[in-house]
Design an enzyme around this catalytic site. Structure first.
Site, mmCIF file in Angstrom:
data_model
loop_
_atom_site.group_PDB
_atom_site.id
_atom_site.type_symbol
_atom_site.label_atom_id
_atom_site.label_comp_id
_atom_site.label_asym_id
_atom_site.label_seq_id
_atom_site.Cartn_x
_atom_site.Cartn_y
_atom_site.Cartn_z
ATOM 1 C CG ASN A 143 -1.740 1.217 1.394
ATOM 2 O OD1 ASN A 143 -1.799 2.050 0.480
ATOM 3 N ND2 ASN A 143 -2.390 1.357 2.533
ATOM 4 C CE LYS A 186 -0.074 3.204 4.769
ATOM 5 N NZ LYS A 186 0.071 3.293 6.223
ATOM 6 C CG HIS A 201 -5.643 1.955 5.402
ATOM 7 N ND1 HIS A 201 -5.159 2.881 6.302
ATOM 8 C CD2 HIS A 201 -4.649 1.063 5.195
ATOM 9 C CE1 HIS A 201 -3.907 2.564 6.610
ATOM 10 N NE2 HIS A 201 -3.575 1.460 5.947
ATOM 11 C CD GLU A 252 -2.742 5.492 6.770
ATOM 12 O OE1 GLU A 252 -2.807 5.524 5.525
ATOM 13 O OE2 GLU A 252 -1.797 4.967 7.380
ATOM 14 C CD GLU A 271 -3.151 -2.353 7.420
ATOM 15 O OE1 GLU A 271 -2.124 -2.641 6.810
ATOM 16 O OE2 GLU A 271 -3.763 -1.282 7.262
ATOM 17 N N GLY A 298 3.037 2.461 10.711
ATOM 18 C CA GLY A 298 3.996 3.544 10.527
ATOM 19 C C GLY A 298 4.752 3.935 11.785
ATOM 20 C CB SER A 349 5.781 -1.634 11.810
ATOM 21 O OG SER A 349 5.403 -0.294 12.064
HETATM 22 P P1 13P Z 1 3.328 0.493 7.616
HETATM 23 O O1 13P Z 1 3.823 -0.798 7.003
HETATM 24 O O2 13P Z 1 4.027 1.697 7.096
HETATM 25 O O3 13P Z 1 3.268 0.418 9.102
HETATM 26 O O4 13P Z 1 1.801 0.670 7.098
HETATM 27 C C1 13P Z 1 0.926 -0.392 7.208
HETATM 28 C C2 13P Z 1 -0.297 -0.062 6.475
HETATM 29 O O5 13P Z 1 -1.040 0.821 6.852
HETATM 30 C C3 13P Z 1 -0.577 -0.802 5.240
HETATM 31 O O6 13P Z 1 -1.879 -0.554 4.787
#
Ligand code: 13P
Length: 251
Positions: A9, A11, A96, A98, A168, A174, A214
């Protein structure tokens, strides 16, 4: 055997040129990985067609990071599942954290997005996961079960079999702080049992449940070795081709 999947992803990252370079690098190294693993790249909307063309007949798929719940209409700036279908995009990330956090998407809206995606032959990668305060209050299992219920329990078993789930934990996204293998396995098992209670064991056992938060080359192997972890949804590390391919090799 459940399908093993590693999805990147991206983003809201990369320029077009960086997206092309990253795709070319992943393509160049993908041969190092086991060909049974489904690799999916989820670039930003404007690069979907370019990345898809670049991937050609490689077997690597593309996915979108979101879609609107409506088929079409006066929704300036939005992208519908129907549009993605017309581009032959096979996957779409829905829910997601976010999007839940910054765009206030709730379970009911996400159920509509899931329906829209399925109606357009897209496979939803449905995300769930708890924030830190919920984990600390010991309410993570209940919250994640309710997220799955709100947006997926209206489906029938046939439709459910088209869903990929990504667990997640928000506190691991992140942050460099990964769930332990015990925490990941525990939650994946909770999710699978919850799916089984509604759709039966046969369906629940077919649904890939990916871990996200992560994931890095140095922790992927042990996470992916958990019996209910069927791969990963990778954020930051998917922007570095070497790291991403090393993660795929861990699956
Ligand atoms: P990270 O791998 O940067 O922690 O992000 C995970 C994520 O949100 C994948 O959709």
């Amino acid at each position: 055997m459940r399908q093993k999947i590693v999805a990147g992803n991206w983003k809201m990252n990369t320029t077009l040129q960086e997206a092309q370079k990253l795709t070319a690098e992943v393509l160049g190294m993908a041969g190092e990985a086991n060909s049974n693993i489904k690799i999916i790249l989820c670039p930003p909307f404007p690069y979907l067609q370019t990345v898809k063309n670049q991937l050609g007949g490689s077997g690597i798929d593309v996915g979108a990071q979101n879609c609107n719940e409506h088929q079409s209409g006066a929704y300036t700036g939005e992208v519908s599942a129907q549009m993605l279908k017309s581009m032959e995009i096979p996957y779409v990330i829905i829910g997601h954290s976010e999007r839940r956090q910054y765009f206030h998407e709730d379970g009911k809206l996400l159920a509509q997005k899931v329906d829209g995606a399925l109606a357009n032959n897209l496979k939803p990668i449905f995300c769930c996961g708890e924030p830190l305060d919920i984990r600390e209050a010991g309410e993570h299992e209940e919250l994640v079960k309710s997220q799955v219920e709100e947006s997926l329990f209206h489906l029938n078993a046939e439709a459910m079999k088209k869903i990929v789930i990504a667990y997640e934990p928000v506190w691991a996204i992140g942050t460099g702080k990964t769930a332990t293998t015990a925490q990941a396995q525990e939650m994946h098992e909770v999710i699978r049992k919850h799916l089984a209670s509604k759709f039966g064991n046969d369906t629940a056992n077919q649904i890939p449940i990916l871990y996200g938060g992560s994931v890095k080359p140095d922790n992927a192997k042990e996470l992916f070795a958990c019996p209910d972890v069927d791969g990963g949804l990778v954020g930051g590390a998917s922007l570095k081709s070497r790291d991403f391919v090393d993660i795929i090799k861990s699956a």
